[in-house]
Design a protein around this motif. Structure first.
Motif, mmCIF file in Angstrom:
data_model
loop_
_atom_site.group_PDB
_atom_site.id
_atom_site.type_symbol
_atom_site.label_atom_id
_atom_site.label_comp_id
_atom_site.label_asym_id
_atom_site.label_seq_id
_atom_site.Cartn_x
_atom_site.Cartn_y
_atom_site.Cartn_z
ATOM 1 N N THR A 18 0.809 -1.221 0.000
ATOM 2 C CA THR A 18 0.000 0.000 0.000
ATOM 3 C C THR A 18 0.839 1.267 0.000
ATOM 4 O O THR A 18 0.356 2.319 -0.391
ATOM 5 C CB THR A 18 -0.962 0.053 1.215
ATOM 6 N N GLY A 19 2.070 1.170 0.474
ATOM 7 C CA GLY A 19 2.927 2.346 0.498
ATOM 8 C C GLY A 19 2.669 3.222 1.711
ATOM 9 O O GLY A 19 1.878 2.893 2.591
ATOM 10 N N SER A 20 3.337 4.355 1.731
ATOM 11 C CA SER A 20 3.241 5.272 2.861
ATOM 12 C C SER A 20 1.905 6.008 2.861
ATOM 13 O O SER A 20 1.435 6.451 1.819
ATOM 14 C CB SER A 20 4.373 6.298 2.811
ATOM 15 N N ARG A 24 -2.242 12.436 7.819
ATOM 16 C CA ARG A 24 -3.473 12.274 8.600
ATOM 17 C C ARG A 24 -3.698 10.812 8.986
ATOM 18 O O ARG A 24 -4.188 10.513 10.069
ATOM 19 C CB ARG A 24 -4.663 12.801 7.798
ATOM 20 N N LEU A 25 -3.317 9.890 8.113
ATOM 21 C CA LEU A 25 -3.534 8.474 8.390
ATOM 22 C C LEU A 25 -2.335 7.778 9.043
ATOM 23 O O LEU A 25 -2.379 6.579 9.317
ATOM 24 C CB LEU A 25 -3.908 7.734 7.108
ATOM 25 N N GLN A 26 -1.299 8.517 9.326
ATOM 26 C CA GLN A 26 -0.090 7.941 9.928
ATOM 27 C C GLN A 26 -0.387 7.188 11.235
ATOM 28 O O GLN A 26 0.142 6.090 11.435
ATOM 29 C CB GLN A 26 0.951 9.035 10.151
ATOM 30 N N PRO A 27 -1.231 7.715 12.129
ATOM 31 C CA PRO A 27 -1.516 6.967 13.362
ATOM 32 C C PRO A 27 -2.143 5.593 13.093
ATOM 33 O O PRO A 27 -1.836 4.615 13.786
ATOM 34 C CB PRO A 27 -2.489 7.858 14.129
ATOM 35 N N VAL A 28 -2.995 5.516 12.097
ATOM 36 C CA VAL A 28 -3.617 4.236 11.743
ATOM 37 C C VAL A 28 -2.555 3.298 11.168
ATOM 38 O O VAL A 28 -2.500 2.113 11.519
ATOM 39 C CB VAL A 28 -4.771 4.436 10.737
ATOM 40 N N TYR A 29 -1.699 3.825 10.323
ATOM 41 C CA TYR A 29 -0.629 3.030 9.719
ATOM 42 C C TYR A 29 0.260 2.415 10.801
ATOM 43 O O TYR A 29 0.605 1.237 10.725
ATOM 44 C CB TYR A 29 0.192 3.909 8.774
ATOM 45 N N VAL A 30 0.613 3.205 11.790
ATOM 46 C CA VAL A 30 1.468 2.718 12.876
ATOM 47 C C VAL A 30 0.780 1.565 13.612
ATOM 48 O O VAL A 30 1.406 0.548 13.931
ATOM 49 C CB VAL A 30 1.827 3.861 13.846
ATOM 50 N N MET A 31 -0.504 1.700 13.850
ATOM 51 C CA MET A 31 -1.259 0.654 14.537
ATOM 52 C C MET A 31 -1.333 -0.618 13.686
ATOM 53 O O MET A 31 -1.177 -1.733 14.203
ATOM 54 C CB MET A 31 -2.658 1.156 14.894
#
Length: 101
Positions: A18-20, A24-31
């Motif tokens: 999916t890539g970076s 705004r969605l960084q917190p979801v990505y980390v989870m």
């Protein structure tokens, strides 16, 4: 057991594909990344169970039986924990979506 391991490994592959994300969605990505790491750990546990079992899934020997049981417990626990983390990530995503309007 191989299917469990393969399925758990899918998370990291799909996330990498999916890539970076946006800021705004960084917190979801980390989870989600943490959930995928948990799934990867579970896949290794299933691999350990496979390594001490025969082609039919049977296990012989007390030491191998202990390794097998610990490994399948670990794999199942990782699957549950990773799933819980994904639910948390989904909730966070919905929260971000609601804030964005």
């Amino acid at each position: 057991m191989r299917l469990y391991a393969k399925t758990l490994r899918t998370c990291s592959r799909e996330l990498a594909r999916t890539g970076s994300p946006s800021d705004r969605l960084q917190p979801v990505y980390v989870m989600v990344k943490k959930a995928c790491g948990t799934f990867d750990k579970g896949a290794k546990c299933w691999d350990a169970a496979i390594s001490v079992s025969d082609a039919g899934g049977g296990v012989t020997g007390t030491a191998n039986e202990r390794i097998f049981q610990r490994s399948i417990d670990c794999g199942g626990e990782a699957q549950g924990n990773g799933s819980n983390l994904l639910v948390d990530a989904e909730s966070k995503g919905e929260e971000i979506k609601a804030e964005a309007g």
